[in-house]
Motif scaffolding. Structure first.
Motif, short mmCIF file in Angstrom:
data_model
loop_
_atom_site.label_atom_id
_atom_site.label_comp_id
_atom_site.label_asym_id
_atom_site.label_seq_id
_atom_site.Cartn_x
_atom_site.Cartn_y
_atom_site.Cartn_z
N THR A 1 -3.16 -0.38 -13.81
CA THR A 1 -4.03 -1.32 -14.52
C THR A 1 -3.59 -2.74 -14.26
OG1 THR A 1 -4.47 0.30 -16.26
CG2 THR A 1 -4.94 -2.00 -16.76
N SER A 2 -4.54 -3.56 -13.87
CA SER A 2 -4.27 -4.98 -13.63
C SER A 2 -5.16 -5.81 -14.55
CB SER A 2 -4.57 -5.32 -12.16
OG SER A 2 -4.43 -6.70 -11.95
N THR A 3 -4.60 -6.88 -15.10
CA THR A 3 -5.38 -7.76 -15.99
C THR A 3 -5.33 -9.19 -15.48
OG1 THR A 3 -3.46 -8.16 -17.42
CG2 THR A 3 -4.91 -6.30 -18.00
N MET A 4 -6.31 -9.97 -15.94
CA MET A 4 -6.37 -11.38 -15.56
C MET A 4 -7.03 -12.16 -16.69
SD MET A 4 -8.34 -13.12 -12.33
CE MET A 4 -7.22 -12.36 -11.17
N PRO A 5 -6.42 -13.27 -17.13
CA PRO A 5 -7.07 -14.06 -18.18
C PRO A 5 -8.34 -14.72 -17.64
CG PRO A 5 -5.10 -15.16 -17.35
CD PRO A 5 -5.11 -13.81 -16.75
N PHE A 6 -9.45 -14.47 -18.32
CA PHE A 6 -10.71 -15.07 -17.91
C PHE A 6 -11.72 -14.90 -19.05
CE2 PHE A 6 -14.94 -14.96 -15.91
CZ PHE A 6 -14.91 -16.18 -15.23
N PHE B 1 -23.91 -6.43 -11.99
CA PHE B 1 -23.24 -5.15 -11.75
C PHE B 1 -23.11 -4.88 -10.25
CE2 PHE B 1 -23.49 -0.60 -10.87
CZ PHE B 1 -22.41 -0.12 -11.58
N GLU B 2 -24.19 -5.10 -9.52
CA GLU B 2 -24.17 -4.85 -8.07
C GLU B 2 -23.19 -5.77 -7.37
OE1 GLU B 2 -25.53 -2.41 -6.51
OE2 GLU B 2 -26.51 -1.63 -8.32
N ASN B 3 -23.17 -7.06 -7.77
CA ASN B 3 -22.23 -8.02 -7.17
C ASN B 3 -20.80 -7.62 -7.45
OD1 ASN B 3 -24.26 -9.57 -6.09
ND2 ASN B 3 -24.28 -11.06 -7.78
N LEU B 4 -20.54 -7.22 -8.69
CA LEU B 4 -19.19 -6.83 -9.09
C LEU B 4 -18.76 -5.56 -8.35
CD1 LEU B 4 -16.90 -7.68 -10.99
CD2 LEU B 4 -17.91 -6.22 -12.75
N ILE C 1 -12.96 -14.67 -8.51
CA ILE C 1 -12.16 -14.08 -9.58
C ILE C 1 -12.11 -12.55 -9.42
CG2 ILE C 1 -11.98 -13.75 -12.06
CD1 ILE C 1 -11.35 -16.58 -11.15
N ALA C 2 -13.27 -11.95 -9.14
CA ALA C 2 -13.32 -10.49 -8.95
C ALA C 2 -12.44 -10.07 -7.77
CB ALA C 2 -14.76 -10.05 -8.72
N ASN C 3 -12.49 -10.83 -6.69
CA ASN C 3 -11.68 -10.49 -5.51
C ASN C 3 -10.19 -10.60 -5.80
OD1 ASN C 3 -13.98 -10.05 -4.01
ND2 ASN C 3 -14.01 -12.09 -3.09
N GLU C 4 -9.82 -11.62 -6.56
CA GLU C 4 -8.40 -11.79 -6.90
C GLU C 4 -7.91 -10.65 -7.78
OE1 GLU C 4 -5.42 -15.05 -9.02
OE2 GLU C 4 -7.52 -15.57 -8.60
N LEU C 5 -8.71 -10.24 -8.74
CA LEU C 5 -8.35 -9.13 -9.62
C LEU C 5 -8.20 -7.84 -8.82
CD1 LEU C 5 -7.94 -7.99 -12.51
CD2 LEU C 5 -10.42 -7.65 -12.60
N ARG C 6 -9.16 -7.63 -7.89
CA ARG C 6 -9.10 -6.42 -7.06
C ARG C 6 -7.86 -6.42 -6.17
NH1 ARG C 6 -12.59 -7.67 -3.20
NH2 ARG C 6 -10.80 -8.14 -1.88
N ARG C 7 -7.57 -7.56 -5.51
CA ARG C 7 -6.41 -7.63 -4.63
C ARG C 7 -5.12 -7.34 -5.39
NH1 ARG C 7 -9.16 -12.06 -2.13
NH2 ARG C 7 -8.12 -13.51 -3.56
N LYS C 8 -5.01 -7.91 -6.56
CA LYS C 8 -3.82 -7.71 -7.37
C LYS C 8 -3.68 -6.24 -7.77
CE LYS C 8 -1.73 -9.16 -11.77
NZ LYS C 8 -1.96 -9.95 -13.02
N ALA C 9 -4.78 -5.62 -8.17
CA ALA C 9 -4.75 -4.22 -8.58
C ALA C 9 -4.39 -3.31 -7.40
CB ALA C 9 -6.11 -3.81 -9.16
N ILE C 10 -4.96 -3.58 -6.23
CA ILE C 10 -4.67 -2.76 -5.05
C ILE C 10 -3.21 -2.88 -4.65
CG2 ILE C 10 -5.10 -2.54 -2.57
CD1 ILE C 10 -7.27 -1.25 -4.22
N GLU C 11 -2.69 -4.10 -4.64
CA GLU C 11 -1.27 -4.30 -4.29
C GLU C 11 -0.37 -3.57 -5.27
OE1 GLU C 11 -0.75 -8.51 -4.26
OE2 GLU C 11 -1.88 -8.81 -2.38
N MET C 12 -0.69 -3.64 -6.56
CA MET C 12 0.11 -2.94 -7.56
C MET C 12 0.03 -1.43 -7.38
SD MET C 12 -0.79 -5.20 -10.96
CE MET C 12 -0.02 -4.01 -12.07
N HIS C 13 -1.18 -0.95 -7.04
CA HIS C 13 -1.36 0.50 -6.90
C HIS C 13 -0.64 1.03 -5.66
CE1 HIS C 13 -3.10 4.24 -8.14
NE2 HIS C 13 -3.58 4.47 -6.92
N ILE C 14 -0.62 0.25 -4.59
CA ILE C 14 0.13 0.65 -3.39
C ILE C 14 1.60 0.84 -3.75
CG2 ILE C 14 1.01 -0.21 -1.18
CD1 ILE C 14 -1.78 -1.41 -0.69
N GLU C 15 2.18 -0.13 -4.46
CA GLU C 15 3.59 -0.02 -4.84
C GLU C 15 3.81 1.14 -5.82
OE1 GLU C 15 6.02 -1.63 -3.41
OE2 GLU C 15 4.51 -2.65 -2.18
N ASN C 16 2.83 1.36 -6.68
CA ASN C 16 2.91 2.48 -7.64
C ASN C 16 2.98 3.80 -6.89
OD1 ASN C 16 2.76 4.14 -9.88
ND2 ASN C 16 0.62 3.68 -10.34
#
Length: 603
Positions: free
Chosen positions: A419-424, A436-439, A471-486
């Motif tokens: 799980t990744s979070t971001m203040p927004f 929804f489609e864009n996200l 913002i969506a791309n940054e949240l996704r990148r952070k989550a993917i990087e964390m999940h790879i390490e997980n």
């Protein structure tokens, strides 16, 4: 069943993983049975990270015998490999068990001569996690071994065959001091020999009498799975990446088709943009060896080189213009070969004149009707080299938002979550469907490692907030990087006890065939009730008269003169001592019909 692929280096290992391997085996900087395929600890660590992302494993070969002076270096290297994330070590020298090493999983290399059931049972009782069986084991033997031991069973499934029982070949060491048990095999079995009978008569003249075809179990995979094989091993740590990718992909698709994908031992699914084909990369022709209860021809007396696929038959040969009756498409640069005058001649297509006529760099006359083979298909090689083959792990994405925070949860096919979070401060979207489609589009750009199979928004799709793409791309990148390490952490190897159970060896003593080359190996056998009466072959000053090869393959049977299958033998093949005459040395040959093997001795 695990699919285990070879890796000459880390990059080849990564290609093997991407092509569908559940595990790879690779040599370290020292002490591997393929000295020409060594790698740094740093490269092995890089490979481990990539493998563990997919839940795959990395085994490192330390499968040579060690001298006393090398024991401290081997001990240091084992600690380094453990710290690098190595899943297991494949070892030959039992002296390693007496070193001060971390709790790393150990596999008993086929170099330990794992053919005799007593030997295999001893290694199992010691506590080895896995035993790599000899290539000579039949399906019936594998089934019996499976009923007898607790350890995992690894069997060879494809690639080059050592004609000798592994760990028991001293011919290369005898010829020029290059020991197979030290990773320096000069491949004496791929040289030419003549065979003379006891009367001195030449019964086979000037051929590659010990050169076996390559092993292939593609028609026996289901039986091997049913027999209890835990790991299918592809041979080839000296092979290039095209070979490794092609053979790995072929067996991956075959195993998945036979088991409906239920035999996988790692994560992710592969997509291939070429059709794997065993005939299109290095091969000497194929044999099922002793896996088949009625083995056919195992050797190729004419050539030890790659023969490739059957391309067609010669129609005519005039100068360097070759006309071939073929259904295949040829390409400039393709390699062809055929038999001319009892030897294999290789040549290259310089230019495809038309579908059946080729300008080659060969001017030797080829008889009409001669079978032409293609051992280099340049178009296939390019297709594999430039392949966009990918291996992707299936994931679900769960997105939610509050007045002050965005949250993205990744749940993968192994039920691991991140799980990744971001203040927004997200505001409600004016057009929820479009938002929804864009996200979903932004969140689905997960790179080459993952594929999104489900995307959900909480509490409902109708309540989608407006989130800028950046913002969506940054949240996704952070989550993917964390999940790879997980995932890498989750699939990191666990501690495994070193085999040290108090069990008696099955024989009271043993000679150089035990391959005890250091004091710790000698002490190991002594501690388990076996006296080492002779040091390793490599340490002996005089090897005259010693057995330098034991092989289940038999020249006499290969030629149709097995005494068990023929009531009446030609006089020239009657029992007696034969002579294997080579370019550099001669060897005595005894056909041991009682044990159904061939024994070769130094003159």
């Amino acid at each position: 069943m695990e699919l285990l692929s070879p890796a000459k280096n880390a990059d080849t290992g990564i290609i093997a993983i991407n092509s569908g391997a559940d595990a790879v085996y690779i040599g370290a900087s020292d002490f591997g049975a393929r000295k020409a395929a060594s790698n740094s600890v740093e490269d092995i660590e890089r490979l481990c990270r990539h493998a563990h992302l997919y839940g795959a494993k990395v085994y490192v070969t330390l499968n040579t015998i060690l001298y006393d002076s090398e024991l401290p270096q081997a001990q240091r290297l084992i600690h380094q490999l453990h710290d690098a994330g190595t899943d297991a070590l494949i070892i030959q020298d039992l002296g390693i068990l007496k070193l001060d090493i971390p709790k790393i999983e150990l596999h008993a290399s086929t170099q330990m001569h794992n053919y005799d059931l007593n030997r295999i049972k001893f290694l199992d009782d010691l506590g080895f996690k896995r035993i790599v069986l000899a290539r000579e084991c039949s399906l019936k033997q594998i089934q019996e071994i499976r009923k007898t031991i607790k350890a995992e069973i690894e069997c060879f499934g494809h690639g080059a065959l050592c004609v000798s029982m592994s760990g028991q070949c001293y011919m290369s060491a005898r010829l020029g001091g290059r020991s197979a048990n030290r990773g320096e095999c000069a491949q004496a079995c791929r040289m030419k020999y003549s065979l003379l009978n006891a009367e001195g008569k030449v019964v086979v003249d000037d051929g590659y009498l010990l050169s076996l075809k390559d092993f292939s179990t593609e028609r026996k995979i289901k039986q091997m799975i049913d027999s209890g094989v835990d790991s299918l091993k592809i041979e080839g740590r000296l092979k290039d990446s095209v070979y490794v990718a092609n053979v790995t992909a072929y067996y991956r698709k075959l195993i998945d088709a036979l088991t409906e994908g239920k035999a996988r031992c790692s994560s992710g699914s592969c997509t291939y943009d070429y059709t794997p084909d065993l005939s299109k990369t290095f091969n000497r022709g194929f044999t099922e060896y002793f896996l088949n209860p009625t083995p056919g021809k195992m050797a190729d007396f004419i050539s030890p080189k790659s023969m490739g696929e059957e391309f067609g038959t010669c129609v005519s040969s005039k100068g360097n213009i070759l006309t071939v009756n073929t259904k295949h498409q040829a390409h400039n640069g393709d390699g062809l070969c055929c038999e001319v005058g009892g030897e294999i001649v290789g040549f290259r297509i310089e230019k495809v004149v038309d579908r059946n006529r080729f300008l080659t760099n060969n001017t030797r006359q080829i008889k009409p009707g001669t079978i032409i083979r293609r051992n280099l298909n340049t178009e296939f090689v390019r297709a594999v080299e430039h392949s966009k083959t990918q291996r992707k792990i299936s994931i679900e994405l769960h997105f939610s938002a509050t007045d002050s925070e965005l949250k993205l949860e990744i749940i993968d096919e192994d039920h691991l979550s991140t799980t990744s979070t971001m203040p927004f401060a997200a505001a409600p979207a004016q057009n929820p469907q479009k938002a929804f489609e864009n996200l979903k589009n932004s969140m689905s750009k997960t790179g080459s490692q993952f594929q999104v199979v489900d995307f959900q928004v909480s509490p409902s799709d109708a309540a989608v907030p407006f989130v800028p793409n950046s913002i969506a791309n940054e949240l996704r990148r952070k989550a993917i990087e964390m999940h790879i390490e997980n995932r890498i952490r989750h699939f990191a190897p666990k501690m495994s006890p070193i085999p040290d159970n108090d069990v008696q060896y099955f024989a009271p003593d043993g000679d150089y065939h035990l391959n005890a080359a250091n004091k710790l190996a000698v002490q190991f056998y002594k501690d388990h009730g076996c006296e080492v009466t002779q040091p390793a072959f490599e340490l002996l000053k005089n090897t005259d008269g010693l057995e330098v090869m034991t092989t289940k393959y038999c020249i006499r049977r290969e030629l149709g003169f097995c005494t068990k299958l023929n009531k009446k033998m030609p006089e020239e093949w009657l029992p007696g001592n034969f002579l294997l005459k080579g370019q550099y040395q001669d060897f005595s040959v005894i056909f041991d019909c009682k044990d159904c093997c061939m024994r070769i001795y130094a003159k």
